[in-house]
Design a protein around this motif. Sequence first.
Motif, PDB file in Angstrom:
ATOM      1  N   SER A 143      -6.679  14.577  -2.803  1.00 13.32           N
ATOM      2  CA  SER A 143      -6.290  13.260  -3.328  1.00 13.32           C
ATOM      3  C   SER A 143      -6.109  12.268  -2.186  1.00 13.32           C
ATOM      4  CB  SER A 143      -4.998  13.371  -4.137  1.00 13.32           C
ATOM      5  OG  SER A 143      -5.144  14.239  -5.243  1.00 13.32           O
ATOM      6  N   TRP A 158       0.826  -1.205   0.000  1.00 15.14           N
ATOM      7  CA  TRP A 158       0.000   0.000   0.000  1.00 15.14           C
ATOM      8  C   TRP A 158       0.857   1.251   0.000  1.00 15.14           C
ATOM      9  CZ3 TRP A 158      -4.668   1.988  -0.702  1.00 15.14           C
ATOM     10  CH2 TRP A 158      -5.760   1.110  -0.807  1.00 15.14           C
ATOM     11  N   LEU A 197       1.207  10.970  -8.899  1.00 13.73           N
ATOM     12  CA  LEU A 197       0.458  11.091 -10.153  1.00 13.73           C
ATOM     13  C   LEU A 197      -0.790  11.948  -9.965  1.00 13.73           C
ATOM     14  CD1 LEU A 197       0.156  10.282 -13.099  1.00 13.73           C
ATOM     15  CD2 LEU A 197      -1.005   8.192 -12.340  1.00 13.73           C
ATOM     16  N   ALA A 198      -1.487  11.751  -8.848  1.00 12.59           N
ATOM     17  CA  ALA A 198      -2.708  12.529  -8.596  1.00 12.59           C
ATOM     18  C   ALA A 198      -2.396  14.007  -8.451  1.00 12.59           C
ATOM     19  CB  ALA A 198      -3.398  12.011  -7.340  1.00 12.59           C
ATOM     20  N   TRP A 245      -9.236   3.256   0.474  1.00 13.05           N
ATOM     21  CA  TRP A 245      -8.546   2.331   1.379  1.00 13.05           C
ATOM     22  C   TRP A 245      -9.505   1.811   2.444  1.00 13.05           C
ATOM     23  CZ3 TRP A 245      -6.385   3.657   6.495  1.00 13.05           C
ATOM     24  CH2 TRP A 245      -5.538   2.671   7.010  1.00 13.05           C
ATOM     25  N   GLY A 303       2.279   2.003  -3.368  1.00 10.23           N
ATOM     26  CA  GLY A 303       1.180   2.482  -4.197  1.00 10.23           C
ATOM     27  C   GLY A 303       0.778   3.909  -3.872  1.00 10.23           C
ATOM     28  N   LEU A 304       0.814   4.253  -2.568  1.00  8.47           N
ATOM     29  CA  LEU A 304       0.475   5.618  -2.157  1.00  8.47           C
ATOM     30  C   LEU A 304       1.486   6.618  -2.682  1.00  8.47           C
ATOM     31  CD1 LEU A 304      -0.718   5.178   1.551  1.00  8.47           C
ATOM     32  CD2 LEU A 304      -2.096   5.764  -0.445  1.00  8.47           C
ATOM     33  N   ILE A 321       3.377   6.438  -5.369  1.00 13.58           N
ATOM     34  CA  ILE A 321       3.211   6.615  -6.816  1.00 13.58           C
ATOM     35  C   ILE A 321       1.868   7.279  -7.121  1.00 13.58           C
ATOM     36  CG2 ILE A 321       3.016   5.411  -9.017  1.00 13.58           C
ATOM     37  CD1 ILE A 321       4.863   3.241  -7.826  1.00 13.58           C
ATOM     38  N   GLY A 322       0.808   6.797  -6.469  1.00 11.62           N
ATOM     39  CA  GLY A 322      -0.527   7.314  -6.741  1.00 11.62           C
ATOM     40  C   GLY A 322      -0.679   8.775  -6.383  1.00 11.62           C
ATOM     41  N   LEU A 323      -0.140   9.183  -5.233  1.00 15.24           N
ATOM     42  CA  LEU A 323      -0.267  10.580  -4.825  1.00 15.24           C
ATOM     43  C   LEU A 323       0.580  11.495  -5.702  1.00 15.24           C
ATOM     44  CD1 LEU A 323      -0.328  10.259  -0.936  1.00 15.24           C
ATOM     45  CD2 LEU A 323      -2.196  11.004  -2.421  1.00 15.24           C
ATOM     46  N   ALA A 382      -8.104   8.810  -1.583  1.00 10.56           N
ATOM     47  CA  ALA A 382      -7.370   7.560  -1.392  1.00 10.56           C
ATOM     48  C   ALA A 382      -7.735   6.911  -0.058  1.00 10.56           C
ATOM     49  CB  ALA A 382      -5.863   7.818  -1.452  1.00 10.56           C
TER      50      ALA A 382
END
Length: 202
Positions: A179, A85, A95-96, A187, A88-89, A91-93, A183
């Motif tokens: 964001s 997780w 990108l967001a 979650w 992923g957070l 990378i995801g944050l 998320a």
Amino acid sequence: MQQLMVRLLGRNYWHYLGFAAVAMLVTLLLPVQSVEFDRSLIASGQWWRLISGNLAHTNSYHMWLNLAGLMVLASLHGDHFSKKWLVGLFIGLALATGMGLFVFAPNTERYVGLSGMLHGLFVIGAVADCRKGWKSGYLLLLGVAIKVGYEQTFGASPELEALIHARVATESHLIGALSGALAALLWWWLHRHNRDQHQTAN
């Protein structure tokens, strides 16, 4: 030494330190113009800048301030997330934040720094506190809401802008926090969904 690091930063400290090391290398070894969020270059197809812009910084003061903030978050909330997780957070944050700036902040031509991501991580960690029944989580959410609201109304500190030699992109703080909230809801829903499925199976 390892026990001390776990005590200070949580069991996932290697992931936080690894991410900090990547940000340091990008800032110290690459010209900022080659990795920064640059609206015109992103529009021409350099999509990686949506992520890489989060890793670059205007100067060493900017970098160390953001990395110090990352380590504080590791200490506060580092144990809340599984290793999968957490990656992923990150990378995801990133990108967001980049996509949010590109879509919703058309006046932002250039951007660098971790601050948007950090606001997102802060919100997610605070929600995780709330899930555990810790009242501190609600206080942290209130604090970040007041901070972001103040910045949107009055702007950032002139002293901070002088230190980092750039305008503080307060819009990234708002986008990062929102964001993080989205998320955190995802979650929370996934954990609840998995728990309900497990109970149904039993």
